[in-house]
Design a protein around this motif. Structure first.
Motif, PDB file in Angstrom:
ATOM      1  N   SER A   1       0.817  -1.212   0.000  1.00  0.00           N
ATOM      2  CA  SER A   1       0.000   0.000   0.000  1.00  0.00           C
ATOM      3  C   SER A   1       0.849   1.259   0.000  1.00  0.00           C
ATOM      4  CB  SER A   1      -0.924  -0.005   1.225  1.00  0.00           C
ATOM      5  OG  SER A   1      -0.145  -0.059   2.418  1.00  0.00           O
ATOM      6  N   THR A   2       2.131   1.138   0.345  1.00  0.00           N
ATOM      7  CA  THR A   2       2.988   2.321   0.366  1.00  0.00           C
ATOM      8  C   THR A   2       3.704   2.533  -0.952  1.00  0.00           C
ATOM      9  OG1 THR A   2       4.867   1.058   1.205  1.00  0.00           O
ATOM     10  CG2 THR A   2       3.353   1.978   2.841  1.00  0.00           C
ATOM     11  N   ALA A   3       3.627   1.516  -1.848  1.00  0.00           N
ATOM     12  CA  ALA A   3       4.347   1.621  -3.120  1.00  0.00           C
ATOM     13  C   ALA A   3       3.597   2.540  -4.066  1.00  0.00           C
ATOM     14  CB  ALA A   3       4.509   0.244  -3.748  1.00  0.00           C
ATOM     15  N   THR A   4       4.232   3.570  -4.530  1.00  0.00           N
ATOM     16  CA  THR A   4       3.621   4.501  -5.476  1.00  0.00           C
ATOM     17  C   THR A   4       4.553   4.709  -6.650  1.00  0.00           C
ATOM     18  OG1 THR A   4       4.558   6.390  -4.302  1.00  0.00           O
ATOM     19  CG2 THR A   4       2.327   5.700  -3.677  1.00  0.00           C
ATOM     20  N   LEU A   5       3.968   5.185  -7.736  1.00  0.00           N
ATOM     21  CA  LEU A   5       4.753   5.426  -8.936  1.00  0.00           C
ATOM     22  C   LEU A   5       4.882   6.905  -9.208  1.00  0.00           C
ATOM     23  CD1 LEU A   5       3.394   2.704 -11.368  1.00  0.00           C
ATOM     24  CD2 LEU A   5       5.573   2.747 -10.198  1.00  0.00           C
ATOM     25  N   SER A   6       6.094   7.322  -9.475  1.00  0.00           N
ATOM     26  CA  SER A   6       6.329   8.702  -9.877  1.00  0.00           C
ATOM     27  C   SER A   6       6.175   8.805 -11.378  1.00  0.00           C
ATOM     28  CB  SER A   6       7.746   9.126  -9.465  1.00  0.00           C
ATOM     29  OG  SER A   6       8.690   8.360 -10.195  1.00  0.00           O
ATOM     30  N   ALA A   7       6.166  10.020 -11.874  1.00  0.00           N
ATOM     31  CA  ALA A   7       6.071  10.222 -13.322  1.00  0.00           C
ATOM     32  C   ALA A   7       7.253   9.579 -14.029  1.00  0.00           C
ATOM     33  CB  ALA A   7       6.015  11.717 -13.632  1.00  0.00           C
ATOM     34  N   ARG A   8       8.399   9.520 -13.370  1.00  0.00           N
ATOM     35  CA  ARG A   8       9.585   8.921 -13.967  1.00  0.00           C
ATOM     36  C   ARG A   8       9.418   7.421 -14.205  1.00  0.00           C
ATOM     37  NH1 ARG A   8      13.929   6.537 -11.645  1.00  0.00           N
ATOM     38  NH2 ARG A   8      13.167   7.098  -9.565  1.00  0.00           N
ATOM     39  N   LEU A   9       8.664   6.737 -13.325  1.00  0.00           N
ATOM     40  CA  LEU A   9       8.489   5.296 -13.441  1.00  0.00           C
ATOM     41  C   LEU A   9       7.260   4.896 -14.259  1.00  0.00           C
ATOM     42  CD1 LEU A   9       9.383   4.043  -9.849  1.00  0.00           C
ATOM     43  CD2 LEU A   9      10.765   3.924 -11.925  1.00  0.00           C
ATOM     44  N   ALA A  10       6.420   5.862 -14.599  1.00  0.00           N
ATOM     45  CA  ALA A  10       5.204   5.545 -15.338  1.00  0.00           C
ATOM     46  C   ALA A  10       5.498   4.839 -16.663  1.00  0.00           C
ATOM     47  CB  ALA A  10       4.387   6.809 -15.570  1.00  0.00           C
ATOM     48  N   PRO A  11       6.492   5.287 -17.466  1.00  0.00           N
ATOM     49  CA  PRO A  11       6.782   4.562 -18.711  1.00  0.00           C
ATOM     50  C   PRO A  11       7.205   3.117 -18.466  1.00  0.00           C
ATOM     51  CG  PRO A  11       7.778   6.740 -18.745  1.00  0.00           C
ATOM     52  CD  PRO A  11       7.307   6.514 -17.341  1.00  0.00           C
ATOM     53  N   LEU A  12       7.951   2.886 -17.366  1.00  0.00           N
ATOM     54  CA  LEU A  12       8.365   1.524 -17.061  1.00  0.00           C
ATOM     55  C   LEU A  12       7.159   0.652 -16.717  1.00  0.00           C
ATOM     56  CD1 LEU A  12      10.731  -0.404 -16.732  1.00  0.00           C
ATOM     57  CD2 LEU A  12      10.926   0.338 -14.347  1.00  0.00           C
ATOM     58  N   ALA A  13       6.174   1.240 -16.034  1.00  0.00           N
ATOM     59  CA  ALA A  13       4.958   0.504 -15.713  1.00  0.00           C
ATOM     60  C   ALA A  13       4.201   0.131 -16.978  1.00  0.00           C
ATOM     61  CB  ALA A  13       4.061   1.336 -14.793  1.00  0.00           C
ATOM     62  N   GLU A  14       4.206   1.047 -17.955  1.00  0.00           N
ATOM     63  CA  GLU A  14       3.550   0.753 -19.230  1.00  0.00           C
ATOM     64  C   GLU A  14       4.267  -0.394 -19.942  1.00  0.00           C
ATOM     65  OE1 GLU A  14       0.815   0.725 -22.061  1.00  0.00           O
ATOM     66  OE2 GLU A  14       0.746   2.007 -20.270  1.00  0.00           O
ATOM     67  N   THR A  15       5.593  -0.404 -19.859  1.00  0.00           N
ATOM     68  CA  THR A  15       6.357  -1.501 -20.449  1.00  0.00           C
ATOM     69  C   THR A  15       6.022  -2.822 -19.765  1.00  0.00           C
ATOM     70  OG1 THR A  15       8.181  -0.002 -20.996  1.00  0.00           O
ATOM     71  CG2 THR A  15       8.678  -2.362 -20.924  1.00  0.00           C
ATOM     72  N   ALA A  16       5.914  -2.809 -18.446  1.00  0.00           N
ATOM     73  CA  ALA A  16       5.545  -4.015 -17.711  1.00  0.00           C
ATOM     74  C   ALA A  16       4.170  -4.504 -18.117  1.00  0.00           C
ATOM     75  CB  ALA A  16       5.590  -3.735 -16.200  1.00  0.00           C
ATOM     76  N   ARG A  17       3.263  -3.542 -18.348  1.00  0.00           N
ATOM     77  CA  ARG A  17       1.906  -3.900 -18.756  1.00  0.00           C
ATOM     78  C   ARG A  17       1.919  -4.545 -20.141  1.00  0.00           C
ATOM     79  NH1 ARG A  17      -1.663   0.500 -16.924  1.00  0.00           N
ATOM     80  NH2 ARG A  17      -0.884   1.686 -18.698  1.00  0.00           N
ATOM     81  N   ASP A  18       2.772  -4.051 -21.038  1.00  0.00           N
ATOM     82  CA  ASP A  18       2.898  -4.645 -22.372  1.00  0.00           C
ATOM     83  C   ASP A  18       3.396  -6.081 -22.280  1.00  0.00           C
ATOM     84  OD1 ASP A  18       2.014  -2.341 -23.589  1.00  0.00           O
ATOM     85  OD2 ASP A  18       4.042  -1.566 -23.988  1.00  0.00           O
ATOM     86  N   TYR A  19       4.381  -6.310 -21.412  1.00  0.00           N
ATOM     87  CA  TYR A  19       4.882  -7.669 -21.234  1.00  0.00           C
ATOM     88  C   TYR A  19       3.803  -8.571 -20.632  1.00  0.00           C
ATOM     89  CZ  TYR A  19       9.720  -6.444 -22.342  1.00  0.00           C
ATOM     90  OH  TYR A  19      10.869  -6.053 -22.983  1.00  0.00           O
ATOM     91  N   ALA A  20       3.013  -8.032 -19.722  1.00  0.00           N
ATOM     92  CA  ALA A  20       1.935  -8.826 -19.125  1.00  0.00           C
ATOM     93  C   ALA A  20       0.913  -9.230 -20.184  1.00  0.00           C
ATOM     94  CB  ALA A  20       1.254  -8.027 -18.011  1.00  0.00           C
ATOM     95  N   ARG A  21       0.606  -8.302 -21.103  1.00  0.00           N
ATOM     96  CA  ARG A  21      -0.331  -8.622 -22.187  1.00  0.00           C
ATOM     97  C   ARG A  21       0.232  -9.730 -23.073  1.00  0.00           C
ATOM     98  NH1 ARG A  21      -0.139  -2.999 -23.350  1.00  0.00           N
ATOM     99  NH2 ARG A  21      -1.715  -1.803 -22.214  1.00  0.00           N
ATOM    100  N   ALA A  22       1.547  -9.696 -23.301  1.00  0.00           N
ATOM    101  CA  ALA A  22       2.182 -10.666 -24.196  1.00  0.00           C
ATOM    102  C   ALA A  22       2.293 -12.052 -23.582  1.00  0.00           C
ATOM    103  CB  ALA A  22       3.571 -10.172 -24.597  1.00  0.00           C
ATOM    104  N   ALA A  23       1.976 -12.190 -22.295  1.00  0.00           N
ATOM    105  CA  ALA A  23       2.093 -13.488 -21.632  1.00  0.00           C
ATOM    106  C   ALA A  23       1.091 -14.495 -22.177  1.00  0.00           C
ATOM    107  CB  ALA A  23       1.902 -13.323 -20.120  1.00  0.00           C
ATOM    108  N   THR A  24      -0.035 -14.023 -22.729  1.00  0.00           N
ATOM    109  CA  THR A  24      -1.025 -14.895 -23.330  1.00  0.00           C
ATOM    110  C   THR A  24      -1.341 -14.378 -24.730  1.00  0.00           C
ATOM    111  OG1 THR A  24      -2.795 -13.602 -22.288  1.00  0.00           O
ATOM    112  CG2 THR A  24      -2.082 -15.586 -21.150  1.00  0.00           C
ATOM    113  N   SER A  25      -1.812 -15.288 -25.584  1.00  0.00           N
ATOM    114  CA  SER A  25      -2.149 -14.880 -26.949  1.00  0.00           C
ATOM    115  C   SER A  25      -3.377 -13.982 -26.935  1.00  0.00           C
ATOM    116  CB  SER A  25      -2.432 -16.114 -27.810  1.00  0.00           C
ATOM    117  OG  SER A  25      -3.658 -16.719 -27.428  1.00  0.00           O
ATOM    118  N   ALA A  26      -3.552 -13.248 -28.035  1.00  0.00           N
ATOM    119  CA  ALA A  26      -4.697 -12.337 -28.138  1.00  0.00           C
ATOM    120  C   ALA A  26      -6.010 -13.103 -28.054  1.00  0.00           C
ATOM    121  CB  ALA A  26      -4.623 -11.554 -29.453  1.00  0.00           C
ATOM    122  N   ASN A  27      -6.079 -14.282 -28.689  1.00  0.00           N
ATOM    123  CA  ASN A  27      -7.304 -15.076 -28.644  1.00  0.00           C
ATOM    124  C   ASN A  27      -7.617 -15.535 -27.226  1.00  0.00           C
ATOM    125  OD1 ASN A  27      -7.749 -14.847 -31.371  1.00  0.00           O
ATOM    126  ND2 ASN A  27      -6.849 -16.817 -31.898  1.00  0.00           N
TER     127      ASN A  27
END
Length: 352
Positions: free
Chosen positions: A25-51
């Protein structure tokens, strides 16, 4: 900028009736880390196929809607609620008609995945779920309805219905022959690119003197599929692909594309095109003419090509297993619609 938890940044695009619980609950993201979070989200999407992602999202929406109608919580996961849900699916109370055992099992898998993505995993073996599912299997279980296999004689008749004087016909002939000879899933067919550096949507091709090598992104990693040249140019999948690429003027990017106004466009075909192509050509060729048109339409799909190779290849089973990318010989046997049954007669061998 308002602070957000790391979990929220990574999973906030997964449909959910309730927000995901943060890891810290104390972990927060700064504007500097926001792009890295988006990259992590892209990798999470790629973990399974689109179908798979689409199917899991649809199953989650179905479960969430059912729990809302029953005034029950979708989260946190409750084994008793889940037991009631699959009972409703089996009985028809959760939709217009009762669900098959395979549909219920798929929905369970989707829900387990969705619960885990929200940081609230649940044990599928809990007695409230496992016992109800065992009862459903016992009372409603039946052998799965398999798609008809496209055998070599069927394939030739299907290709004969195509107009090979235009680009669509050349493309569709290559799809049918490559899909059959490679034992490919429809998503694997349309996911192919010309080169490894073209984006890695699902794999790429390499031509050799003796045939074609496909490098495919599978469910468990990368695998290679060899497609040898055929005995004649009319039935050779490699020649069919070379002809499509030559007249389509394709050397980079997606292998199989839409043809609009007699010209090849840049857009990759969807896997639904393969299913429609197999259905349409099988009907046009009169395959399984002993069935009604409605039954024939239900019998054929993109998987019919894959089953056709498994049923037709007169080679050691292990080679077929490798081509299809199966982890076990038992899975390969499920695809073999036509086998040499009773070749070994154990009754006579036992002396009767």
């Amino acid at each position: 900028m308002a602070s957000r938890s790391i979990d929220a940044w990574i999973v906030d695009e997964v449909p959910s009736p309730a927000p995901a619980a943060p890891l810290d609950s104390t972990a927060t993201l700064s504007a500097r880390l926001a792009p890295l979070a988006e990259t992590a989200r892209d990798y999470a999407r790629a973990a399974t196929s689109a179908n798979t992602t689409r199917a899991y999202s649809a199953d989650w929406r179905h479960y969430s809607a059912w729990t809302r109608r029953q005034n029950l919580p979708a989260l946190p996961p409750d084994p008793q609620v889940l037991g009631l849900y699959i009972a409703a699916c089996a009985s028809g109370a959760a939709g217009p008609q009762p669900c098959s055992v395979s549909t219920i099992e798929r929905r369970l898998s989707a829900l387990m995945w969705n619960f885990a993505q929200r940081g609230q995993p649940m044990d599928r073996k809990d007695r409230h779920v496992a016992t109800v599912l065992a009862g459903i299997r016992r009372t409603q279980g039946r052998p799965p309805e398999q798609k008809e296999a496209v055998l070599p004689e069927h394939l030739l008749a299907m290709i004969a219905t195509l107009d090979l004087g235009d680009l669509r016909g050349l493309r569709d002939r290559a799809i049918l022959l490559i899909g059959f000879a490679g034992g490919l899933r429809r998503s694997e067919i349309v996911g192919l690119d010309c080169r490894a550096e073209d984006g890695l949507a699902g794999g790429w091709i390499e031509f050799f003197d003796d045939g074609l090598l496909l490098t495919l992104r599978g469910k468990t990693g990368w695998r290679e599929v060899e497609i040898g040249r055929g005995s004649s140019e009319a039935t050779c999948p490699v020649t069919a692909l070379e002809t499509w690429l030559k007249f389509g003027r394709i050397s980079v990017g997606p292998l199989f594309r839409r043809v609009v106004g007699g010209k090849v466009g840049p857009d990759r075909l969807t896997d639904r095109h393969v299913a429609r192509l197999v259905k349409h050509t099988a009907l046009a060729a009169g395959v399984r003419g002993d069935l009604s048109e409605g039954e024939r339409e239900r019998k054929f799909s993109g998987h019919s090509l894959r089953a056709g190779l498994a049923s037709s290849a007169e080679v050691d089973e292990r080679y077929v297993q490798k081509q299809l990318g199966h982890a076990s010989a038992e899975m390969t046997r499920r695809y073999q619609r036509r086998r040499d049954r009773f070749r070994v007669n154990l009754t006579k061998a036992a002396g009767l």
